[in-house]
Design a protein around this motif. Structure first.
Motif, short mmCIF file in Angstrom:
data_model
loop_
_atom_site.label_atom_id
_atom_site.label_comp_id
_atom_site.label_asym_id
_atom_site.label_seq_id
_atom_site.Cartn_x
_atom_site.Cartn_y
_atom_site.Cartn_z
N PRO A 74 0.84 -1.21 0.00
CA PRO A 74 0.00 0.00 0.00
C PRO A 74 0.87 1.25 0.00
O PRO A 74 2.01 1.21 0.44
CB PRO A 74 -0.75 -0.12 1.33
CG PRO A 74 0.26 -0.78 2.24
CD PRO A 74 1.03 -1.73 1.37
N VAL A 81 1.78 4.61 1.77
CA VAL A 81 1.63 5.09 3.14
C VAL A 81 0.65 6.25 3.15
O VAL A 81 0.73 7.15 2.31
CB VAL A 81 3.00 5.53 3.71
CG1 VAL A 81 2.83 6.12 5.11
CG2 VAL A 81 3.97 4.35 3.73
N ASP A 82 -0.31 6.20 4.05
CA ASP A 82 -1.23 7.32 4.25
C ASP A 82 -0.59 8.23 5.31
O ASP A 82 -0.72 8.01 6.51
CB ASP A 82 -2.59 6.81 4.71
CG ASP A 82 -3.57 7.94 4.98
OD1 ASP A 82 -3.13 9.10 5.15
OD2 ASP A 82 -4.78 7.65 5.05
N TRP A 83 0.13 9.23 4.82
CA TRP A 83 0.90 10.07 5.74
C TRP A 83 0.03 10.90 6.66
O TRP A 83 0.45 11.25 7.77
CB TRP A 83 1.87 10.96 4.95
CG TRP A 83 3.00 10.14 4.41
CD1 TRP A 83 3.15 9.64 3.15
CD2 TRP A 83 4.11 9.64 5.17
NE1 TRP A 83 4.28 8.87 3.07
CE2 TRP A 83 4.90 8.86 4.28
CE3 TRP A 83 4.53 9.78 6.48
CZ2 TRP A 83 6.08 8.23 4.69
CZ3 TRP A 83 5.69 9.16 6.90
CH2 TRP A 83 6.45 8.39 6.01
N ALA A 101 -2.79 9.89 8.01
CA ALA A 101 -3.18 8.99 9.10
C ALA A 101 -2.00 8.73 10.04
O ALA A 101 -2.14 8.75 11.26
CB ALA A 101 -3.73 7.67 8.54
N ALA A 102 -0.84 8.47 9.45
CA ALA A 102 0.33 8.19 10.29
C ALA A 102 0.64 9.40 11.19
O ALA A 102 0.96 9.24 12.38
CB ALA A 102 1.54 7.86 9.41
N LYS A 142 -1.49 11.68 12.23
CA LYS A 142 -2.52 11.71 13.27
C LYS A 142 -2.21 10.70 14.37
O LYS A 142 -2.41 10.98 15.55
CB LYS A 142 -3.88 11.39 12.61
CG LYS A 142 -5.06 11.38 13.57
CD LYS A 142 -6.39 11.38 12.80
CE LYS A 142 -7.57 11.29 13.74
NZ LYS A 142 -7.85 9.92 14.25
N GLY A 143 -1.67 9.55 13.98
CA GLY A 143 -1.30 8.55 14.97
C GLY A 143 -0.32 9.09 16.00
O GLY A 143 -0.37 8.71 17.17
N ALA A 173 -4.91 4.93 14.09
CA ALA A 173 -4.53 5.83 12.99
C ALA A 173 -3.18 5.44 12.42
O ALA A 173 -3.00 5.41 11.20
CB ALA A 173 -4.52 7.28 13.48
N ALA A 174 -2.23 5.14 13.30
CA ALA A 174 -0.88 4.77 12.82
C ALA A 174 -0.97 3.52 11.95
O ALA A 174 -0.32 3.43 10.90
CB ALA A 174 0.06 4.56 13.99
N LYS A 205 -3.56 2.46 10.25
CA LYS A 205 -4.19 2.85 8.98
C LYS A 205 -3.15 3.51 8.07
O LYS A 205 -3.15 3.29 6.85
CB LYS A 205 -5.34 3.81 9.28
CG LYS A 205 -6.08 4.31 8.06
CD LYS A 205 -7.39 5.01 8.46
CE LYS A 205 -8.10 5.58 7.23
NZ LYS A 205 -7.52 6.86 6.78
N GLY A 206 -2.27 4.29 8.66
CA GLY A 206 -1.22 4.94 7.87
C GLY A 206 -0.40 3.94 7.09
O GLY A 206 0.04 4.20 5.97
N PHE A 207 -0.18 2.77 7.68
CA PHE A 207 0.63 1.74 7.02
C PHE A 207 -0.21 0.66 6.35
O PHE A 207 0.30 -0.39 5.98
CB PHE A 207 1.61 1.13 8.01
CG PHE A 207 2.73 2.07 8.38
CD1 PHE A 207 3.60 2.54 7.41
CD2 PHE A 207 2.92 2.50 9.69
CE1 PHE A 207 4.63 3.43 7.73
CE2 PHE A 207 3.95 3.38 10.02
CZ PHE A 207 4.80 3.84 9.03
#
Lengths: 514, 514
Positions: free
Chosen positions: A470, A472-474, A476-477, A479-480, B476-477, B479-481
């Protein structure tokens, strides 16, 4: 007082402001000492790559040693890559590495390892505490060594020496300034440059990149008809009206050969002879065209600024008027994003006096190409090539300079190494705006495959250089780790996102989709 | 063929199945060779701590060497912490470290460093390629060394040796099995155990923890009136009906002294004398009560299972019926979560034949305490104390055993070191369920502060052991990955989340809020 307390008191007296930390059990006496000794700020990070990179960023901005607190060999090892960069940046810093109690070291407990062997390659000085009574003096010696060598120092602190009473703060010795360059060499180079024969290139690095050094070099070049270059990937470079821009030394050796073509002399000032980042068959390790004579005005240890002042005098350049170059045109980025568009958006929205930490890697050269059009700023770059320095260095720079906004021009592949830094940025509410150049690939490796003649990588090579599937959804990361984030896919969106991030306090991340 | 191709062909012929990788420019010829040589799966990871931990997990499950591909000294350095654990686990693996072209090494390019100094502390064997023609034989030698030593091997591969033609696949030598334990020593221990005097403890570790070893040891203990212990933090332990449970050696030395109290003999089988994890003032490095005689039946190198079989024969235990213990009661977790409640939820929902990777740290002991009630499974633990192994080892174990579900019982502080592993889990669609024990603190350090008499840490110590402000949002983290995630705050929610995660293919993360 305890050994740990005497050590921290010595650090405070020496002017150490911050200790970036990821402690463990062997460091408990030092953790506890932070509550007994006032004046040293502890900044926690979620992994040691963040700790050491932040200390590097802090020291690059303050010029004074920062400090880290790390957990035995394995904890230290996690910080080695960014210490490798710090070593190449000639950054002063003290890595305090906790170790088993001295009487327990021979038991080969699970966390025991050969710390000296790990620390040696990235340190100019490595030693161990020998008792509570001497720990402060041993720290003072580390502090002296790191300032004198401008290389990371490692002090391995046994837990029992830290717990025990009997510590006494120690005094930190003054260190002499950098040695002066050789007068005869300066005179000889002056004679050469004023002979009217040939066209010299001055290559500035390290200390020579201080604004006074750059100005002196620019005056010399203007007087004798030469040109001023900056070393590739400097630890720090400042840009402002009154600091003449320099030509950068490019990344690939054939490009270095091209930009140096036509010069008769290469004068090194606080810089090494250009070295190819990697070895490419058929290209030299040191890409300097045949027939260029290389001279060292000041080596990396010497007082390069003073040497340039002296050379300016000797060449009759001291009063030469500095050329005032036209700033480059920076188009408004529009439509789909490119590396150039991201750099343009940053430059067009950049607040005054920003610190730009550039780990853009394959997108990175787009920024310095137009940075002369930006408001005054400092740029910090990846000096050693170990990726994952951007976010940590930005974190440390922001701690060092709370009044300066920090912008992290950041490749996605490198960001994935040390994104834990975002948590420290959130925790300390640092004014860092991270711009992720999200090309979802190891772009530099794709370029290297093409250089090697592999225009259509097979499935394995394509897969091993891809960060998709995938992606990376930066946002979301981020926000984490507690950092608000937005995604931009066009120039207009990026400009808007950057303006908003700069207007609000605290950290932000903008994922710029390429 | 190219040196790189001959090397990979040799790996394939030797039975290496997987190469975990994070390559750079110097590794391009090896990246390219994956498209020329069939049979070796490349698995990309976003950072080298994931790469080396995954190789460790893979090899712990297959028993055969896995392989890594790493980028020069700094890339290797990022993987050292998990190699430290692999060394303690006696894991065979080959770390292939790319290096500058041989003719470019003396130029001291930015990424140059002393790789041998970095690799030595975590490797049993370190060497360099010398040419394309010999690279395959050099790899074969690394493969032999790592199988014989059961320690990581490091082969430093110069880019020009990998690019050049002239490579020839090499044959990998057979290695002898483990040396037999000493017959006379076995006979002497048998005599001691059957003397009717005293009460022996058998401490099993390493190879002795194979099911046949555990059964033989349990028969011996039942016959002579002793007890069987498992070493603290074994590389792998299997639990199933027919494998008698063992008592664990606890973490703190005072607890080790307590559980060993009353025994007359301690018989080591593939295990070392218990060593205190850290040195605590007033407690010994080796917490064995005075008056217990320590004997070695088989050291960590020797054939421990065969030694146990021989001891069972010699003690007349070979046909002893194995005790069938009652499984522990595992209450249905309800209400707010605790470490015990998380472990109970895992055990109560655990699918058959799972692999449980336990890096629960301060929450970790809750699982083995009740694991005998779970369906058959293997548990992999943190052997060396370097945190950040859980997610990577889970990733590698899942690659090794695609038919077995993997559960990662994971502390949050350690997870924050190497959460990048989630991306590889998503990319490879691995059946890993990660359960984050989210106590938002370095709980083990809080416990150590209390042990040191600091019941109320000051603000600095509280801050340096806290992962709150902000708490990591693990959903969230994840989901980021690319990993779907849920949050559970009660026992009922956790049970439901685990059931759903196990029912669906691919990776999941459950944040269990403590």
């Amino acid at each position: 007082m305890k050994g740990s307390e005497s050590l921290l008191a010595t650090a405070v007296a020496a002017g150490v402001q911050v200790c970036f930390a990821n402690p463990g059990t062997t460091e408990i006496p030092l953790v506890e000492a932070f509550d007994q000794v006032a004046g040293l700020r502890a900044v926690l990070a979620l992994s040691e790559g963040v700790v050491t990179g932040a200390a590097d960023g802090h020291a690059r901005m303050t010029g004074a040693p920062a400090m880290t607190l790390l957990h035995l060999g394995p904890g230290f090892a996690n910080g080695i890559a960014n210490l490798h960069n710090a070593r190449r940046a000639r950054t002063p810093m003290i890595n305090l590495i906790g170790e088993h109690a001295s009487w327990h070291q021979s038991a080969d407990a699970p966390l025991t390892s050969d710390i000296e062997s790990l620390a040696g390659p990235v340190s100019g000085w490595v030693s161990r505490t020998t008792s509570a009574a001497t720990a402060a003096a041993e720290f003072a010696e580390a502090h002296r060594a790191t300032r004198q060598q401008r290389l990371p120092a490692a002090l391995i602190a046994a837990a029992d020496h830290m717990w025990a009473e009997g510590g006494e703060p120690a005094e930190v010795a003054a260190v002499p300034g950098p040695p002066a360059a050789d007068d005869q060499q300066i005179a000889a180079i002056a004679k050469l440059l004023t002979s009217g024969r040939g066209r010299p290139a001055l290559l500035l690095g390290g200390r020579a990149l201080a604004p006074d050094g750059v100005r002196a070099a620019a005056r010399i070049a203007a007087t004798v008809g030469g040109e001023v270059f900056a070393e590739r990937s400097p630890a720090r470079i400042d840009r402002a009206p009154g600091i003449p821009p320099m030509r950068p030394i490019p990344y690939f050796p054939e490009d270095v050969l091209r930009v140096l073509d036509g010069f008769s002399h290469l004068v090194l000032v606080g810089a090494r002879t250009p070295v190819s980042f990697f070895g490419y068959e058929g290209l030299p390790s040191f890409p300097v065209p045949d027939g260029i004579a290389v001279h060292t005005l000041a080596d990396v240890e010497q007082d390069a600024v003073e040497a340039l002042r002296a050379l300016a005098e000797a060449t009759g350049s001291a009063a030469t008027e500095l050329p005032v170059p036209e700033p480059p045109e920076v188009a408004v980025p529009d439509g789909a994003l490119s590396a150039a568009g991201i750099a343009a958006a940053i430059v067009r929205t950049q607040p005054e006096n920003a610190i730009v930490v550039n780990e853009g890697v394959s997108s990175g050269a787009a920024f310095p190409a137009i940075a002369a059009a930006a408001p005054p700023h400092s740029e910090l770059t990846n000096t050693g090539g170990a990726i994952g320095m951007g976010m940590p260095v930005a974190t440390g720079a922001a701690i060092a300079c709370p009044d300066r906004p920090v912008i992290n021009f950041q490749a996605d592949g490198s960001a994935a190494y040390t994104l834990q830094a975002l948590w420290t940025q959130a925790r300390e509410q640092l004014d860092v705006t991270t711009v992720i150049c999200a090309n979802a690939s190891y772009g530099i490796l794709r370029a290297e495959l093409r250089r090697a003649g592999i225009d259509r990588p097979g499935p394995a090579a394509a897969d091993m250089t891809s960060l998709a599937e995938p992606t990376v959804d930066w946002t979301a990361a981020a926000k984490g780790f507690g950092v608000p984030a937005t995604r931009a896919t066009t120039g207009a969106e990026l400009l808007e996102a950057l303006r908003r991030a700069h207007a609000e306090p605290g950290p932000h991340l903008v994922e710029a989709v390429l």
